[in-house]
Write a protein that holds these residues in place. Structure first.
Motif, PDB file in Angstrom:
ATOM      1  N   PHE A  81      13.071  17.670  47.582  1.00 26.86           N
ATOM      2  CA  PHE A  81      14.170  17.005  48.298  1.00 26.86           C
ATOM      3  C   PHE A  81      14.025  17.200  49.810  1.00 26.86           C
ATOM      4  O   PHE A  81      14.015  16.245  50.579  1.00 26.86           O
ATOM      5  N   VAL A  82      13.880  18.462  50.217  1.00 27.39           N
ATOM      6  CA  VAL A  82      13.854  18.757  51.653  1.00 27.39           C
ATOM      7  C   VAL A  82      12.646  18.133  52.324  1.00 27.39           C
ATOM      8  O   VAL A  82      12.731  17.642  53.444  1.00 27.39           O
ATOM      9  N   ARG A  83      11.507  18.116  51.611  1.00 26.83           N
ATOM     10  CA  ARG A  83      10.313  17.581  52.246  1.00 26.83           C
ATOM     11  C   ARG A  83      10.293  16.067  52.280  1.00 26.83           C
ATOM     12  O   ARG A  83       9.446  15.473  52.941  1.00 26.83           O
ATOM     13  N   GLY A  84      11.243  15.421  51.588  1.00 27.40           N
ATOM     14  CA  GLY A  84      11.267  13.964  51.585  1.00 27.40           C
ATOM     15  C   GLY A  84      12.436  13.357  52.340  1.00 27.40           C
ATOM     16  O   GLY A  84      12.533  12.141  52.449  1.00 27.40           O
ATOM     17  N   VAL A  85      13.338  14.175  52.861  1.00 25.12           N
ATOM     18  CA  VAL A  85      14.539  13.665  53.522  1.00 25.12           C
ATOM     19  C   VAL A  85      14.499  14.085  54.996  1.00 25.12           C
ATOM     20  O   VAL A  85      14.140  15.223  55.299  1.00 25.12           O
ATOM     21  N   PRO A  86      14.848  13.180  55.911  1.00 23.47           N
ATOM     22  CA  PRO A  86      14.776  13.509  57.337  1.00 23.47           C
ATOM     23  C   PRO A  86      15.573  14.763  57.692  1.00 23.47           C
ATOM     24  O   PRO A  86      16.670  14.979  57.176  1.00 23.47           O
ATOM     25  N   GLU A  87      15.001  15.579  58.586  1.00 27.05           N
ATOM     26  CA  GLU A  87      15.658  16.786  59.070  1.00 27.05           C
ATOM     27  C   GLU A  87      17.025  16.443  59.651  1.00 27.05           C
ATOM     28  O   GLU A  87      18.000  17.169  59.473  1.00 27.05           O
ATOM     29  N   PHE A  88      17.058  15.326  60.372  1.00 25.55           N
ATOM     30  CA  PHE A  88      18.283  14.871  61.022  1.00 25.55           C
ATOM     31  C   PHE A  88      19.409  14.683  60.000  1.00 25.55           C
ATOM     32  O   PHE A  88      20.547  15.133  60.179  1.00 25.55           O
ATOM     33  N   LEU A  89      19.060  14.037  58.881  1.00 23.70           N
ATOM     34  CA  LEU A  89      20.043  13.779  57.830  1.00 23.70           C
ATOM     35  C   LEU A  89      20.523  15.093  57.205  1.00 23.70           C
ATOM     36  O   LEU A  89      21.730  15.288  56.992  1.00 23.70           O
ATOM     37  N   ILE A  90      19.581  15.998  56.961  1.00 22.49           N
ATOM     38  CA  ILE A  90      19.956  17.284  56.357  1.00 22.49           C
ATOM     39  C   ILE A  90      20.896  18.050  57.283  1.00 22.49           C
ATOM     40  O   ILE A  90      21.903  18.623  56.853  1.00 22.49           O
ATOM     41  N   LEU A  91      20.579  18.003  58.571  1.00 21.04           N
ATOM     42  CA  LEU A  91      21.407  18.703  59.548  1.00 21.04           C
ATOM     43  C   LEU A  91      22.827  18.127  59.565  1.00 21.04           C
ATOM     44  O   LEU A  91      23.811  18.864  59.625  1.00 21.04           O
ATOM     45  N   LEU A  92      22.940  16.808  59.482  1.00 23.16           N
ATOM     46  CA  LEU A  92      24.266  16.196  59.476  1.00 23.16           C
ATOM     47  C   LEU A  92      25.022  16.544  58.204  1.00 23.16           C
ATOM     48  O   LEU A  92      26.225  16.806  58.237  1.00 23.16           O
ATOM     49  N   ILE A  93      24.306  16.553  57.070  1.00 27.44           N
ATOM     50  CA  ILE A  93      24.961  16.914  55.814  1.00 27.44           C
ATOM     51  C   ILE A  93      25.496  18.338  55.905  1.00 27.44           C
ATOM     52  O   ILE A  93      26.640  18.622  55.555  1.00 27.44           O
ATOM     53  N   VAL A  94      24.676  19.263  56.433  1.00 28.13           N
ATOM     54  CA  VAL A  94      25.109  20.655  56.546  1.00 28.13           C
ATOM     55  C   VAL A  94      26.268  20.759  57.534  1.00 28.13           C
ATOM     56  O   VAL A  94      27.260  21.446  57.288  1.00 28.13           O
ATOM     57  N   PHE A  95      26.147  20.041  58.645  1.00 29.37           N
ATOM     58  CA  PHE A  95      27.163  20.135  59.690  1.00 29.37           C
ATOM     59  C   PHE A  95      28.520  19.657  59.183  1.00 29.37           C
ATOM     60  O   PHE A  95      29.537  20.323  59.337  1.00 29.37           O
ATOM     61  N   PHE A  96      28.530  18.490  58.553  1.00 35.47           N
ATOM     62  CA  PHE A  96      29.810  17.968  58.077  1.00 35.47           C
ATOM     63  C   PHE A  96      30.215  18.566  56.737  1.00 35.47           C
ATOM     64  O   PHE A  96      31.390  18.606  56.394  1.00 35.47           O
ATOM     65  N   GLY A  97      29.207  19.013  55.977  1.00 35.39           N
ATOM     66  CA  GLY A  97      29.512  19.497  54.636  1.00 35.39           C
ATOM     67  C   GLY A  97      29.905  20.969  54.583  1.00 35.39           C
ATOM     68  O   GLY A  97      30.680  21.374  53.717  1.00 35.39           O
ATOM     69  N   SER A  98      29.390  21.785  55.527  1.00 35.44           N
ATOM     70  CA  SER A  98      29.603  23.231  55.418  1.00 35.44           C
ATOM     71  C   SER A  98      31.080  23.597  55.566  1.00 35.44           C
ATOM     72  O   SER A  98      31.595  24.427  54.829  1.00 35.44           O
ATOM     73  N   ASP A  99      31.757  22.946  56.501  1.00 34.15           N
ATOM     74  CA  ASP A  99      33.185  23.217  56.670  1.00 34.15           C
ATOM     75  C   ASP A  99      33.949  22.865  55.398  1.00 34.15           C
ATOM     76  O   ASP A  99      34.803  23.605  54.940  1.00 34.15           O
ATOM     77  N   ARG A 100      33.588  21.700  54.857  1.00 34.54           N
ATOM     78  CA  ARG A 100      34.308  21.240  53.674  1.00 34.54           C
ATOM     79  C   ARG A 100      34.084  22.190  52.513  1.00 34.54           C
ATOM     80  O   ARG A 100      35.017  22.542  51.786  1.00 34.54           O
ATOM     81  N   LEU A 101      32.843  22.637  52.368  1.00 34.08           N
ATOM     82  CA  LEU A 101      32.499  23.542  51.277  1.00 34.08           C
ATOM     83  C   LEU A 101      33.228  24.873  51.440  1.00 34.08           C
ATOM     84  O   LEU A 101      33.811  25.409  50.489  1.00 34.08           O
ATOM     85  N   LEU A 102      33.204  25.391  52.660  1.00 33.35           N
ATOM     86  CA  LEU A 102      33.834  26.678  52.949  1.00 33.35           C
ATOM     87  C   LEU A 102      35.325  26.634  52.640  1.00 33.35           C
ATOM     88  O   LEU A 102      35.871  27.532  51.991  1.00 33.35           O
ATOM     89  N   ASN A 103      35.987  25.570  53.074  1.00 36.11           N
ATOM     90  CA  ASN A 103      37.431  25.491  52.872  1.00 36.11           C
ATOM     91  C   ASN A 103      37.784  25.207  51.427  1.00 36.11           C
ATOM     92  O   ASN A 103      38.792  25.683  50.920  1.00 36.11           O
ATOM     93  N   TRP A 104      36.911  24.462  50.779  1.00 34.43           N
ATOM     94  CA  TRP A 104      37.139  24.196  49.362  1.00 34.43           C
ATOM     95  C   TRP A 104      37.031  25.508  48.585  1.00 34.43           C
ATOM     96  O   TRP A 104      37.864  25.811  47.733  1.00 34.43           O
ATOM     97  N   THR A 105      36.010  26.313  48.926  1.00 32.77           N
ATOM     98  CA  THR A 105      35.853  27.613  48.279  1.00 32.77           C
ATOM     99  C   THR A 105      37.056  28.500  48.569  1.00 32.77           C
ATOM    100  O   THR A 105      37.600  29.148  47.672  1.00 32.77           O
ATOM    101  N   ALA A 106      37.471  28.498  49.842  1.00 32.48           N
ATOM    102  CA  ALA A 106      38.601  29.348  50.231  1.00 32.48           C
ATOM    103  C   ALA A 106      39.849  28.982  49.440  1.00 32.48           C
ATOM    104  O   ALA A 106      40.520  29.846  48.880  1.00 32.48           O
ATOM    105  N   THR A 107      40.131  27.678  49.353  1.00 23.23           N
ATOM    106  CA  THR A 107      41.354  27.279  48.656  1.00 23.23           C
ATOM    107  C   THR A 107      41.241  27.524  47.156  1.00 23.23           C
ATOM    108  O   THR A 107      42.222  27.871  46.510  1.00 23.23           O
ATOM    109  N   SER A 108      40.018  27.372  46.605  1.00 23.36           N
ATOM    110  CA  SER A 108      39.902  27.637  45.164  1.00 23.36           C
ATOM    111  C   SER A 108      40.057  29.124  44.870  1.00 23.36           C
ATOM    112  O   SER A 108      40.423  29.511  43.772  1.00 23.36           O
ATOM    113  N   LEU A 109      39.762  29.960  45.864  1.00 19.83           N
ATOM    114  CA  LEU A 109      39.959  31.401  45.677  1.00 19.83           C
ATOM    115  C   LEU A 109      41.391  31.802  45.977  1.00 19.83           C
ATOM    116  O   LEU A 109      41.731  32.966  45.948  1.00 19.83           O
ATOM    117  N   GLY A 110      42.222  30.807  46.325  1.00 22.74           N
ATOM    118  CA  GLY A 110      43.613  31.105  46.600  1.00 22.74           C
ATOM    119  C   GLY A 110      43.862  31.562  48.019  1.00 22.74           C
ATOM    120  O   GLY A 110      44.941  32.020  48.355  1.00 22.74           O
TER     121      GLY A 110
END
Lengths: 245, 246, 240
Positions: free
Chosen positions: C68-97
């Motif tokens: 996956f990583v070797r076939g997808v642009p670095e730019f795209l991965i960076l954007l996914i991490v940038f926009f996705g990490s906050d969402r993931l973190l907060n989703w985890t936080a709320t699921s943990l109460g």
């Protein structure tokens, strides 16, 4: 501009920061949209949006903290609770309303098309010209919706970048909100508007997270109050010479 | 004409996919495929021109003539030593800001067009990397062959072209295949100079729906492209092995 | 002299000049590259371990990841991490109460994004280096009664670095250059400072070229370091 962004960058080195105490209202603005919001050389956020935000906070008697946030990430940041409200000349659109809520509008926005003064382009022939706009603004969305995704629409990360290409002659026109457009045209000889301003019934509101009814009510009450006591009009006249509500 | 043809392709692809695709992909499909085609188009041109430019650069660097070798070496050094994004921005935002008055009408008609600037930078960038790959390949070809060719009176250029380079390219082919995939990934950066390639269209779609699955659809399309490139490289590799075995 | 000043003035140091800001940006670029490289190496080593393991449960996800990583642009991965990490973190936080409201700082998001990318490449380098140790040596180890664990610790692992160093040197250069992508997520590294300076002073050519020169200096110095590291790694090994 630069000092503040650099400090902000260094501050971001700290690890994840939790939500601040409840009493401080955290407000985000873009800081790259003069005269509505921009950063001075001393790193201070200024502009119409910033003044309105401060007036609202004073009216609500709440302590406020205003931060700059890049436009692309401004809605995701609100949804993720980085701040509680967006006062950044954001148009109320149906698409955005699926992600966030808005308060009552605090001013009316019109679109404008800026081009070289001697251009032969009219609003009717715009579809054949190249159109510059900032990505994910009401202007770029209007251009996409009116002329389709296959028109020659060039999307930039910031408005200054679009204007810079217009000045160089690389793009024929820039679609931008009317008031910032007028400010830029005023500072740049040889450029003017193509036709009249375009009324797309666009209202500017304050973005808040979905379901925050108390905050919405408080902001709406404060807005009504600064409308009634003349504070709003004073700020508007200071920036634009007229009441833009 | 050509543009309409491309639109026709993406419309038919999207119409074909419509029974399968979900709501989000369905709506944005023509954008994705339009961008996909722009990416392919730029890659084919940049890698095609870049291949021959790389051969020219390699020959110039190894020619032993300073007026040829130095500029070629400098170009390879600079393009390999700086980020692609910086190269794009220097040439598009930097040179482009000089405007028609300084650049003159001919150069300006080139710099005016973000697609052409993107193609130029991608081509120069890939040719620098590929030239280095070919040089590495040449180092592994027995130098005695070159000396033998020269001693029977073959001119240096022809000896390189007919004897040394074909072997060097065969040796370097897997590395060249890697570079093609890297170039495909790097091409996403041209979206920052207003070209609506696959990445540019994707960012535009995301800017309106804030839906992370938009990025996943783009990732799938890029993976398809990576698969196509790998298949192409492998096919050529097999053919070269066949002809070498004869 | 005066023309030189008007030409390069905006790059001066101190009040009103951007020279110091550009250097600060370059410093952040180096920090970013170092953090991403370190994290990427650790992750890459783990991935290589998973890929070389005999368990399919480890091997397949690791292979899927690198593909996956070797076939997808670095730019795209960076954007996914940038926009996705906050969402993931907060989703985890709320699921943990817990209460939501956490954010991943841009620097950390950039380090995560870049190291996720380089881990995939580092993994391939380590795997190649592991397999490059001649089987004769492994058999010799077994013949004198070493356990598999001892063979790994005494024979394979010490040589891993020797075989991996050329590839890792290359990877460092790639990391250094790819940090520039963080400019697009508004992290104030070198390229972003150059962009801000160029827009403020309306001299984009000057500022982007200055950034390019600084990158070139950083990669050139790295190249010298890499060459001497490679020479060290070859020490005491007979040339084949």
């Amino acid at each position: 501009m630069k000092k503040s962004t650099i400090t902000a960058g260094l501050m971001a080195l700290a690890l994840g920061t939790a939500a601040q105490a409840e009493d401080v209202l955290r407000i985000a603005t873009e800081g790259a949209y003069p005269p509505f919001n921009n950063v001075t050389a001393d790193g201070e956020l200024v502009g119409f949006d910033v003044e309105i935000a401060k007036a609202l906070c004073a009216e609500m008697k709440r302590e406020c903290e205003i931060v700059a946030q890049d436009w692309d990430g401004i809605i995701p940041g609100l949804v993720n609770d980085k701040y509680d409200a967006i006062v950044a000349s954001m148009s109320i659109t149906e698409e955005r309303q699926q992600a966030i809520d808005f308060t009552d509008p605090y001013y009316s926005n019109y679109l404008s098309v800026v081009a070289a003064s001697d251009t032969e382009i009219t609003q009717d022939t715009l579809k054949d010209a190249s159109i510059g706009a900032q990505r994910s603004t009401i202007g770029s969305q209007w251009a996409e919706d009116t002329y389709g995704s296959r028109a020659d629409i060039r999307l930039y990360d910031t408005n200054p970048a679009a204007f810079s290409d217009l000045k160089a002659g690389r793009v024929d026109t820039v679609v931008v909100d009317f008031l910032p457009g007028a400010a830029w045209v005023g500072e740049n000889d040889g450029f003017g508007f193509v036709g009249d301003r375009i009324d797309i019934e666009d209202k500017i509101g304050i973005g808040i997270r979905k379901g925050e009814a108390d905050l919405a009510a408080a902001l709406n009450a404060a807005l009504a109050a600064i409308r009634a006591n003349g504070t709003y009009e004073a700020i508007s006249v200071e920036y634009f010479g007229v009441d833009i509500f | 004409m050509y543009q309409e043809f491309k639109y026709l392709i993406s419309d038919s692809v999207c119409a074909g996919l419509s029974p399968l695709s979900g709501d989000l992909f369905g709506k944005a499909c023509p954008r994705f495929i339009d961008g996909f085609l722009v990416t392919i188009e730029l890659l084919v041109l940049a890698c095609g021109i870049g291949f021959f430019l790389a051969i020219g650069l390699t020959l110039a660097r190894m020619s032993g003539r300073r007026p040829l070798a130095w500029p070629a070496t400098a170009l390879v050094y600079v393009f390999r030593g700086t980020p692609l994004l910086v190269q794009l921005w220097i040439i598009y935002f930097g040179f482009g800001s000089l405007g028609e008055d300084i650049l003159g009408p001919i150069l300006w008609s080139f710099f005016k067009n973000p697609w052409l600037v993107g193609l130029l930078v991608l081509t120069l960038n890939t040719s620098a990397y590929v030239s280095e790959i070919f040089r590495g390949g040449l180092a592994n070809v027995d130098r005695g062959q070159l000396e033998a060719a020269l001693s029977i009176g073959m001119p240096w250029l022809r000896a390189m072209r007919r004897i040394m380079l074909p072997q060097a390219i065969r040796i370097a082919w897997p590395a060249y295949g890697n570079e093609l995939v890297l170039m495909m990934k790097g091409s996403a950066l041209i979206s920052t100079i207003t070209v609506l390639d696959l990445m540019g269209q994707t960012r535009t779609v995301f800017a309106r729906n804030f839906d992370l699955t938009t990025y996943l659809y783009a990732a799938i399309l890029y993976l398809v492209l990576a698969g196509l490139i790998t298949a192409f490289v492998n096919t050529i590799e097999r053919r070269m092995q066949l002809s070498a075995g004869r | 002299m005066e023309t030189l000043h008007t030409l390069l003035g905006p790059l001066s140091f101190g009040q009103g000049g951007w020279g110091d800001d550009l250097l600060k940006g370059a410093f952040l670029t180096l920090q970013l590259a170092l953090c991403a490289m370190t994290a990427g190496l650790v992750l890459g080593l783990l991935l290589a371990g998973a890929k070389l393991s005999s368990s399919r449960l480890l091997r397949w996800p690791a292979s899927g990841y690198t593909l996956f990583v070797r076939g997808v642009p670095e730019f795209l991965i960076l954007l996914i991490v940038f926009f996705g990490s906050d969402r993931l973190l907060n989703w985890t936080a709320t699921s943990l109460g817990l209460e939501a409201g956490y954010e991943v700082p841009k620097f950390l998001a950039a380090v995560i994004g870049l190291s996720l990318i380089f881990a995939a490449y580092a993994c391939e380098i380590f795997r190649g280096a592991y397999l490059a140790v001649p089987t004769g040596q492994i058999e010799a180890g077994a013949a004198i009664g070493l356990t598999r664990r001892q063979v790994f610790l005494r024979i394979r692992f010490p040589q891993l670095w020797r075989f991996a160093i050329p590839g890792l040197g290359n990877l460092w250069m790639v990391v250094l250059k790819d940090t520039s992508l963080a400019a697009v997520i508004a992290l104030n590294e070198l390229l972003r400072i150059a962009k801000l300076g160029g827009e403020t002073e309306i001299r984009p050519l000057l500022f982007f070229t200055a950034a390019g020169v600084i990158y070139l200096i950083m990669t050139s110095v790295s190249d010298i370091g890499r060459a001497s590291l490679e020479a060290r790694a070859r020490r005491g090994v007979a040339e084949v």
